[in-house]
Design an enzyme around this catalytic site. Structure first.
Site, PDB file in Angstrom:
ATOM      1  N   SER A 193      13.107 -11.201 -45.244  1.00 40.84           N
ATOM      2  CA  SER A 193      12.807  -9.773 -45.183  1.00 40.84           C
ATOM      3  C   SER A 193      14.099  -9.033 -44.922  1.00 40.84           C
ATOM      4  O   SER A 193      15.153  -9.657 -44.747  1.00 40.84           O
ATOM      5  CB  SER A 193      11.792  -9.480 -44.077  1.00 40.84           C
ATOM      6  OG  SER A 193      11.434  -8.113 -44.066  1.00 40.84           O
ATOM      7  N   ARG A 240      12.144 -12.444 -52.749  1.00 46.43           N
ATOM      8  CA  ARG A 240      10.703 -12.635 -52.729  1.00 46.43           C
ATOM      9  C   ARG A 240      10.015 -11.365 -53.193  1.00 46.43           C
ATOM     10  O   ARG A 240      10.560 -10.256 -53.084  1.00 46.43           O
ATOM     11  CB  ARG A 240      10.205 -13.013 -51.337  1.00 46.43           C
ATOM     12  CG  ARG A 240      10.118 -11.888 -50.325  1.00 46.43           C
ATOM     13  CD  ARG A 240       9.429 -12.360 -49.056  1.00 46.43           C
ATOM     14  NE  ARG A 240       9.270 -11.334 -48.053  1.00 46.43           N
ATOM     15  CZ  ARG A 240       8.192 -10.551 -47.934  1.00 46.43           C
ATOM     16  NH1 ARG A 240       7.206 -10.656 -48.812  1.00 46.43           N
ATOM     17  NH2 ARG A 240       8.106  -9.660 -46.965  1.00 46.43           N
ATOM     18  N   THR A 298       6.109  -5.913 -41.347  1.00 46.17           N
ATOM     19  CA  THR A 298       5.959  -6.966 -40.340  1.00 46.17           C
ATOM     20  C   THR A 298       5.047  -6.520 -39.202  1.00 46.17           C
ATOM     21  O   THR A 298       4.189  -7.283 -38.742  1.00 46.17           O
ATOM     22  CB  THR A 298       7.331  -7.371 -39.792  1.00 46.17           C
ATOM     23  OG1 THR A 298       8.160  -7.840 -40.860  1.00 46.17           O
ATOM     24  CG2 THR A 298       7.199  -8.475 -38.749  1.00 46.17           C
ATOM     25  N   CYS A 320      13.118 -13.569 -63.318  1.00 51.33           N
ATOM     26  CA  CYS A 320      13.212 -14.593 -62.283  1.00 51.33           C
ATOM     27  C   CYS A 320      14.570 -14.517 -61.591  1.00 51.33           C
ATOM     28  O   CYS A 320      15.611 -14.568 -62.258  1.00 51.33           O
ATOM     29  CB  CYS A 320      13.017 -15.984 -62.882  1.00 51.33           C
ATOM     30  SG  CYS A 320      13.300 -17.323 -61.688  1.00 51.33           S
ATOM     31  N   CYS A 326      13.236 -23.098 -58.113  1.00 51.54           N
ATOM     32  CA  CYS A 326      12.287 -22.077 -57.659  1.00 51.54           C
ATOM     33  C   CYS A 326      12.440 -21.787 -56.173  1.00 51.54           C
ATOM     34  O   CYS A 326      12.435 -22.699 -55.336  1.00 51.54           O
ATOM     35  CB  CYS A 326      10.860 -22.531 -57.957  1.00 51.54           C
ATOM     36  SG  CYS A 326       9.596 -21.359 -57.440  1.00 51.54           S
ATOM     37  N   CYS A 341       9.338 -17.002 -54.951  1.00 53.35           N
ATOM     38  CA  CYS A 341       9.219 -15.551 -54.830  1.00 53.35           C
ATOM     39  C   CYS A 341       7.933 -15.027 -55.454  1.00 53.35           C
ATOM     40  O   CYS A 341       7.518 -13.911 -55.158  1.00 53.35           O
ATOM     41  CB  CYS A 341      10.432 -14.853 -55.441  1.00 53.35           C
ATOM     42  SG  CYS A 341      10.482 -14.873 -57.248  1.00 53.35           S
ATOM     43  N   CYS A 349       7.189 -14.546 -61.199  1.00 57.96           N
ATOM     44  CA  CYS A 349       6.725 -14.969 -62.526  1.00 57.96           C
ATOM     45  C   CYS A 349       5.220 -14.830 -62.665  1.00 57.96           C
ATOM     46  O   CYS A 349       4.706 -14.394 -63.699  1.00 57.96           O
ATOM     47  CB  CYS A 349       7.151 -16.401 -62.806  1.00 57.96           C
ATOM     48  SG  CYS A 349       6.631 -17.590 -61.547  1.00 57.96           S
TER      49      CYS A 349
END
Length: 617
Positions: A119, A364, A400, A560, A586, A589, A592
């Site tokens: 984050s 992400r 959060t 991506c 990968c 995140c 895709c």
């Protein structure tokens, strides 16, 4: 340290008990992906009621199904992030306060708690203070208070100061590494007696005969890429709970199917998303401004693409910076990763970074839909909490605090049903009062006030129209207008054909401020076992070549942020391309699964513990 399996195993011999514990420990991958330093496995003698039973695991190409162990809990929590850990902590605190027992398990797919957490992050501390009023004395890793805010409109060469909405004020907040905060919460949950299992991927939702949620199944271990069992094959464990709380984060692999199956969202409603890309830098001491919070709009994005940058000065000469790009963008030639690289070349940013060094990288997806995209939060047997439900306040650029608060609300509802009212034996528990508590909470109030901000950027004026409306709405109307804007289409449907756009000529990386994508991926600590099923599943192997490449110029290779997808020359068919998936790259995140215009990619969990190993993110 995180606990190993603790259970009362009923009428078994010592040898049988040992085999069950060994089997469960293997399946749950306890300790296998953790850092060695300061970690050790520990077997606690349980005074909590656990029962083991056996069911059958059905595998592809298997002639005889393997038996599964079954573990019974009061509450099963899927996801060891802020929401899931807040819920677990609250449940145990309530039980301790009333001298009661409640059995709680948290399963987390990351190799250790916090490994998959990424984050900004500049967080509000309200829900943390609810759980731990003395969090400072207990050593929570919130070390750098936010001291001053800046908002900048970036042109290609200049950074113009502009007013920021009152919601973006960070007075009283802290600039943190959320991955470190989550690690600390995991330790606190363990101290309270929560069974915390990192390296444990939840791969399937269990439904009872009446359609209620009964729990989850952890991923089978030891399956090869052809879906055949290896010599190390061990079936996953069924975790049954009176209540199952899904805290998977944005676009959870189980939650997306759960929402469809139980029809938790109206057909004309949907979530929208952004992609956040981030680096942590160590900058020269004379350039470091501890507590400085900067948000940007404009460059490098055009006025039709929603997004913005952030620069947070942490402690120890560290700076967290990144770019968020709304995944409703239209141009298939746009690369969020390369836009982030361009962001760093702006003089305002470049002057800060020159002479420094990159410490970590990550990316992400994040929820952006707001109040109008939140699904029904409860169902027979469980509830949705945190980002998996969609509580991010986009104008605040924060989620959060809302994630943790939702975990607290759901925990209170579950505790009341299980302990106070003694439900769970005669039928599924329905946490209707959790949704009612949400509607009366600070989460609902703040999301209602800003519900029209994000959709306002869909006007023909793009960023400019959105900025004008957002200023009026946040400073004067404060959400009191008698209407609610809606999002026009899901993000994947917003992508336009390549014929409507011109390719974007991105500059080559200079390896000082900007880097190629594989260099960045190397900074995530990402790893996946090679001989396992690819966790990026195509519903139809031909769609990418037949549709996505000719119509959208192969957008997978650009959206991506980890170089997972490529269109490469097909050696078997000279002059043609084939679609290649580099699943080992990968970083989980989920972009895709969200942005693919054909909705042909399905992201599922790999073996537990695989994926990124984020540090200071």
């Amino acid at each position: 340290m995180y606990c190993t399996l603790s259970a009362s195993l009923g009428r078994r011999t010592v040898a049988q008990n040992a085999r069950v514990l060994q089997r469960a420990s293997t399946v749950l991958r306890l300790g296998s992906k953790r850092r060695a330093a300061g970690r050790s496995s520990q077997l606690r003698a349980a005074n909590l009621a656990r029962t083991f039973a056996t069911t059958r695991a059905v595998k592809e190409d298997a002639t005889e199904p393997e038996p599964r162990e079954v573990m019974e809990y009061d509450v099963v929590i899927v996801g060891g992030g802020p929401a899931g850990l807040a819920a677990a902590i609250r449940l145990k605190q309530q039980a301790a306060k009333e001298d009661q027992e409640i059995n709680v398990i948290v399963v987390e797919k990351g190799g250790e708690i916090g490994a998959h957490t990424l984050s900004g992050a500049c967080i509000e501390t309200g829900p943390l203070e609810e759980l731990f009023p003395d969090w400072k004395q207990q050593g929570a890793p919130l070390n750098q208070p936010a001291l001053h805010d800046h908002m900048k409109l970036l042109t290609e060469k200049h950074a113009l100061p502009i007013p920021h909405p009152p919601q973006m004020s960070n007075e009283g907040n802290y600039i943190v590494s959320l991955s470190n905060v989550v690690k600390w919460l995991g330790e606190k949950a363990e101290e309270l007696g929560v069974d915390v299992f990192p390296g444990t991927a939840a791969s399937q939702v269990l439904y009872a005969a009446d359609g209620s949620v009964q729990g989850i199944v952890t991923n089978d271990a030891g399956v090869d890429k052809e879906f055949k069992p290896k010599s190390t094959f061990t079936p996953g464990i069924e975790l049954h709970g009176k209540v199952t709380l899904f805290a998977e984060g944005c676009h959870g692999s189980l939650t997306k199917g759960l929402i469809r199956k139980l029809k938790l969202r109206d057909e004309d409603k949907f979530q929208t998303y952004g992609l956040g890309i981030k680096e942590v830098w160590e900058v020269e001491p004379e350039k470091h401004d501890p507590g400085s919070v900067v948000h940007t709009m404009g460059y490098p994005l055009d006025y039709q693409t929603y997004g913005g940058g952030f620069i947070y000065h942490m402690e120890d000469n560290k700076v967290s910076l990144g770019l968020v790009v709304g995944l409703d963008y239209q141009n298939p030639y746009l690369s969020p990763y390369k836009e982030f690289q361009r962001f760093k070349t702006h003089p305002f940013v470049a002057n800060l970074l020159k002479g420094g060094r990159v410490l970590s990288y990550g990316a992400r997806a994040l929820v952006e839909g707001g109040l109008q995209s939140i699904p029904k939060l409860f169902f027979p047997g469980g509830a949705l909490i945190g980002d998996t439900a969609g509580f991010v306040n986009v104008p605040k650029i924060k989620g959060t605090h809302n994630a943790m608060k939702s975990g607290i609300l759901a925990a209170d509802s579950a505790y009341k049903a299980i302990v106070t009212e003694g439900k769970g034996e005669g039928g599924p528990i329905v946490l209707a009062d959790y949704e009612e508590a949400f509607k009366n909470s600070s989460i609902y109030k703040e999301l209602y006030q800003v519900r029209n901000v994000r959709p306002s950027f869909h006007s023909p004026l793009g960023m400019w129209g959105g900025m004008v409306w957002s200023g009026l709405d946040t400073m004067f109307f404060k959400g009191r207008m008698p209407f609610t804007f809606q999002h026009p289409h899901p993000d994947h449907a917003m992508l336009q054909p390549a014929a409507m756009h011109t390719p974007i000529d991105y500059p080559k990386p200079d390896n000082e401020l900007t880097f190629d994508i594989l260099t960045s991926v190397s900074r995530t600590g990402t790893g996946h076992a090679e001989n396992q099923p690819v966790h990026l599943r195509l519903k139809d192997d031909s769609v990418e070549i037949k549709k996505n490449l000719p119509e959208y110029a192969g957008p997978e290779q650009r959206f991506c942020p980890a170089g997972v997808y490529e269109y490469v020359d097909d050696e078997a068919r000279p002059g043609q391309k084939r679609f290649q998936i580099n699943s080992q790259n990968c970083i989980h995140c989920k972009t895709c699964d969200i942005k693919d215009p054909s909705q042909n990619i399905n992201w599922v969990v790999p073996e537990g513990g695989d994926g990124p190993q984020y540090v200071d993110t």
